[in-house]
Design a protein around this motif. Sequence first.
Motif, PDB file in Angstrom:
ATOM      1  N   UNK A   1       0.827  -1.210   0.000  1.00  0.00           N
ATOM      2  CA  UNK A   1       0.000   0.000   0.000  1.00  0.00           C
ATOM      3  C   UNK A   1       0.862   1.262   0.000  1.00  0.00           C
ATOM      4  N   UNK A   2       2.018   1.174   0.679  1.00  0.00           N
ATOM      5  CA  UNK A   2       2.831   2.377   0.862  1.00  0.00           C
ATOM      6  C   UNK A   2       3.991   2.506  -0.110  1.00  0.00           C
ATOM      7  N   UNK A   3       4.248   1.495  -0.927  1.00  0.00           N
ATOM      8  CA  UNK A   3       5.384   1.611  -1.831  1.00  0.00           C
ATOM      9  C   UNK A   3       5.599   0.361  -2.649  1.00  0.00           C
ATOM     10  N   UNK A   4       6.643   0.409  -3.445  1.00  0.00           N
ATOM     11  CA  UNK A   4       6.919  -0.757  -4.296  1.00  0.00           C
ATOM     12  C   UNK A   4       8.414  -0.878  -4.518  1.00  0.00           C
ATOM     13  N   UNK A   5       8.825  -2.022  -5.032  1.00  0.00           N
ATOM     14  CA  UNK A   5      10.244  -2.211  -5.333  1.00  0.00           C
ATOM     15  C   UNK A   5      10.390  -3.182  -6.493  1.00  0.00           C
ATOM     16  N   UNK A   6      11.431  -2.956  -7.274  1.00  0.00           N
ATOM     17  CA  UNK A   6      11.817  -3.898  -8.324  1.00  0.00           C
ATOM     18  C   UNK A   6      13.306  -4.142  -8.133  1.00  0.00           C
ATOM     19  N   UNK A   7      13.624  -5.315  -7.656  1.00  0.00           N
ATOM     20  CA  UNK A   7      15.019  -5.647  -7.388  1.00  0.00           C
ATOM     21  C   UNK A   7      15.358  -6.981  -8.021  1.00  0.00           C
ATOM     22  N   UNK A   8      16.646  -7.180  -8.236  1.00  0.00           N
ATOM     23  CA  UNK A   8      17.020  -8.493  -8.745  1.00  0.00           C
ATOM     24  C   UNK A   8      16.735  -9.546  -7.692  1.00  0.00           C
ATOM     25  N   UNK A   9      16.344 -10.714  -8.151  1.00  0.00           N
ATOM     26  CA  UNK A   9      16.036 -11.825  -7.258  1.00  0.00           C
ATOM     27  C   UNK A   9      17.268 -12.197  -6.445  1.00  0.00           C
ATOM     28  N   UNK A  10      17.044 -12.623  -5.209  1.00  0.00           N
ATOM     29  CA  UNK A  10      18.174 -13.051  -4.381  1.00  0.00           C
ATOM     30  C   UNK A  10      18.783 -14.356  -4.904  1.00  0.00           C
ATOM     31  N   UNK A  11      18.119 -14.993  -5.865  1.00  0.00           N
ATOM     32  CA  UNK A  11      18.659 -16.235  -6.444  1.00  0.00           C
ATOM     33  C   UNK A  11      19.605 -15.956  -7.613  1.00  0.00           C
TER      34      UNK A  11
END
Lengths: 439, 433
Positions: A46-56
């Motif tokens: 609800x408060x934000x978003x993220x696009x990060x590389x997978x930890x795998x």
Amino acid sequence: MKVEMSGFLIKQKQALKDLVKRLSEDYKYVSILGTDTSGTRYQLSRTGSSINESSWVERGFVSRVYNGKSYSEYSFNEIDNMGDVEREIRQTIADNKTLIENHGFNSVAYPLLEDEELTESFLGEIESHPEQSSSEEIINSLRSEMNRGLKLADYLIDLRMIYEYAHVSKLFISSGKELEQSYVWSQGYSYPIGQNEKGMKYSYRSFSGMKGIELLEEMKAGVEPAVLEVEELLNAERLLPGEYEIICAVASAGVNMHDGAKAAFEVSSYLFDDEGTLGTDTQVIEKGILKSGISDLLSAAKLGTVPTGNGKRESFERKAYSRMTNTFFSPGKDKLEDMIASVKKGYLLENYTCGMEDPKNWGIQCVALKGKEILNGKLTGRTVAPVYLTGFVPDLLQSISMISGDLKLSGSGACGKGYKEFVKTSTGGPYLKTKGRLA
Amino acid sequence: MIDKIRSILKQANIDIWNIRELSTSSRELFFIRKDLDMNRAKKVRSYTLTVYRDFQDEGNSCKGSATLKLTPSMDESEIRAKVEKAYYAASFVKNPFYPLPSPGKTERNGQQEKSHDFQKSLDDLSGLTKSLYKNDVHELGGINSAEIFLSSNSYRILNSEGIDVSYSKNRKDIELICDWKEEGADVELYNMFSFSDNCPELVEEECRKQIEHCRLRAQASPATELKSVNVILGGNAIIDLMGFYLSQTTAKNKYEKLSSAEKGKVFQGDNVRGDLISLTLDPAIPGSSYASPFDTDGISLKQIPLLEKGVVRQFHGSLQYSHYLNIPPTGKIKSFTVARGDGRFEELKKEPYVEILTFSDFQMDNLTGDFGGEIRLALYFDGKKVSPITGATLSACLFDIQDEIYLSGDIIRKENYQGPKSLMFKNGHIAGS
């Protein structure tokens, strides 16, 4: 569509083969595993978003060389100068000798690994590749479901939506073997959090598989049940600890048990493991009798057994161990409603969050988000939360009196060795009726 | 590589970014009983790049970001493609605006620990192994298997605002499985611990204690149900329990309305009968492998009091969430200290209690406060004698018990924690066999 093998690994193949050849002039067994995994994790709240590389995500290599008595390994990811890499590999072997000759270490003696001639490759298939989809499409799908879910209840503080994929490519080179594989797996979660005067509770629904962004469509079915379950949990009571009859939903216990990269088609399905052994389907328990264990290459060599293709590494940076792949219990013939009807006083346990076994002493611990009370064969509508199921595995297995006919695997989690060495696994099975200690 | 990344960022007109470089070298030994099963070495380098973009969305100032991992084997065209894709993805991450940290007046770099000399590291590994096995002298039990990791890590953090800091840190990890076999019992216990300095006494003591716990477990009786008993928790469990307060006071959880903590108020409630918790973030606990002079944003870290006698003094965390709460950023600090108890713990130990020494897997839910797990080994004091017990289960909620917990006067230093060795809560319910 077919998944494509990593262009990076294909490009490095000849250099790796040359390195194996050079080292093989001095050492009787040499292998190199190359890994190239890309992937992204999309998360929305609800408060934000993220696009990060997978930890795998990983890219690198690990060599294994027979040092005359056991095996030495070297992990690396800088390949500008293969001469330097070769020197480091030789130094690691020399380290072993120094430890034994100068520091008084004794070494475990391993036989020389057989290195049969084998060339194989595997390319997975998915409907829609995440790398060919736009971030906008994925985020918008998650946002749409989040907004829909948030409107379902006023007790919600948040509804997190997560989608993650990994495109795994691996290359295994030894004197005899040349193996390649590339596949994609995806996992997704809807994770609502709610609050009332008693406190905060959360629930989740997870989805996984050897799939691409087609998983986003499946995830839509999980939002509403998860949101409704939060309300159930917010109104749940604490359990009075004790031993109860229980019905476990997709828990890990049963009388016919399988494990293997080829035992099912889920997130731990592969052609070969991280030691170049082909994946298999191992029947661990047959009609209640232990038939076979799982093994990595070295433990099988030491025990004189056939390796089962369970040698898995967290990444190229880590050691390989015997690890679970897709582990499940075969379905039975009972119906869930008959199982519930047979319980005098007990609980139907659902939505596990974690588990841990005590290998030598056969202990087990599973934490379920909730237990639904059963009295005189009927669900009473009363829910307890959370529920800690513990016990002695042989007792739990011997107490199994009914097994449902359905089989469902989930690969949205990971399995650690203690608190490290996390690998992707899937687990599951039918509903089981047994007895267990709950708290 | 960093120059290459910066050049690509410039060419792509990406002017807000953060790069973290990590280089690791390690030597690793794996033992079965007392024999060396495998030796491994590692030399890897990676770069974590976050690209940001500021934009307006429906009249709101937003900052989008996307993070990607780069490795030295990637060529320029591959890096460029990944960076451009990430920058495009960042336009769909619509977080409220926040600034990136700028260089402060603090020292430019953190402590540059002397890296392990890997020519000499075999001597260090050999010494560590000798310490580990020093107390493995019993006929009926000892080390079943052990793993020793000796690593040197070098960090560099830089961003588009001018931060460029670096530090290096050594780390040692040991995983240990011990067992004990005597008539009628064949048991084992698991442990894993890490540290950064040379402390043979710690290694010797961890092994000695674990073998002793195995011996006790072999002699333990199955636990019966115990209602309304004082429960003592130590080891990793107390770290996890105190970590709950760390989690409840993060700026992120406060901003997302997942914490009930209020600045200036006692978190443990209005009528606290036990010890009031005093907790301080400390990024420099001596010997801790979690100690760090900077966080991943490059913010210089220092001691921060979070709870003083139970009162919430401050929220903590990244610049992003601190900005949202309009509070000074503390940076992300992983290690913390807790003040010792006022002495009532020791008094209460005269009453019956269950002291849980080892769980199968202690679970602490930082959102709900629920905690528990299967007890592999505990000591039960019935008021007269102490007996080892096993096979029971504990389940409770920290929100329900925190008004009456008692902290020991003994202090331990373990992982990211320095504080009371144990805590006690009243009216625990142990589910027995």
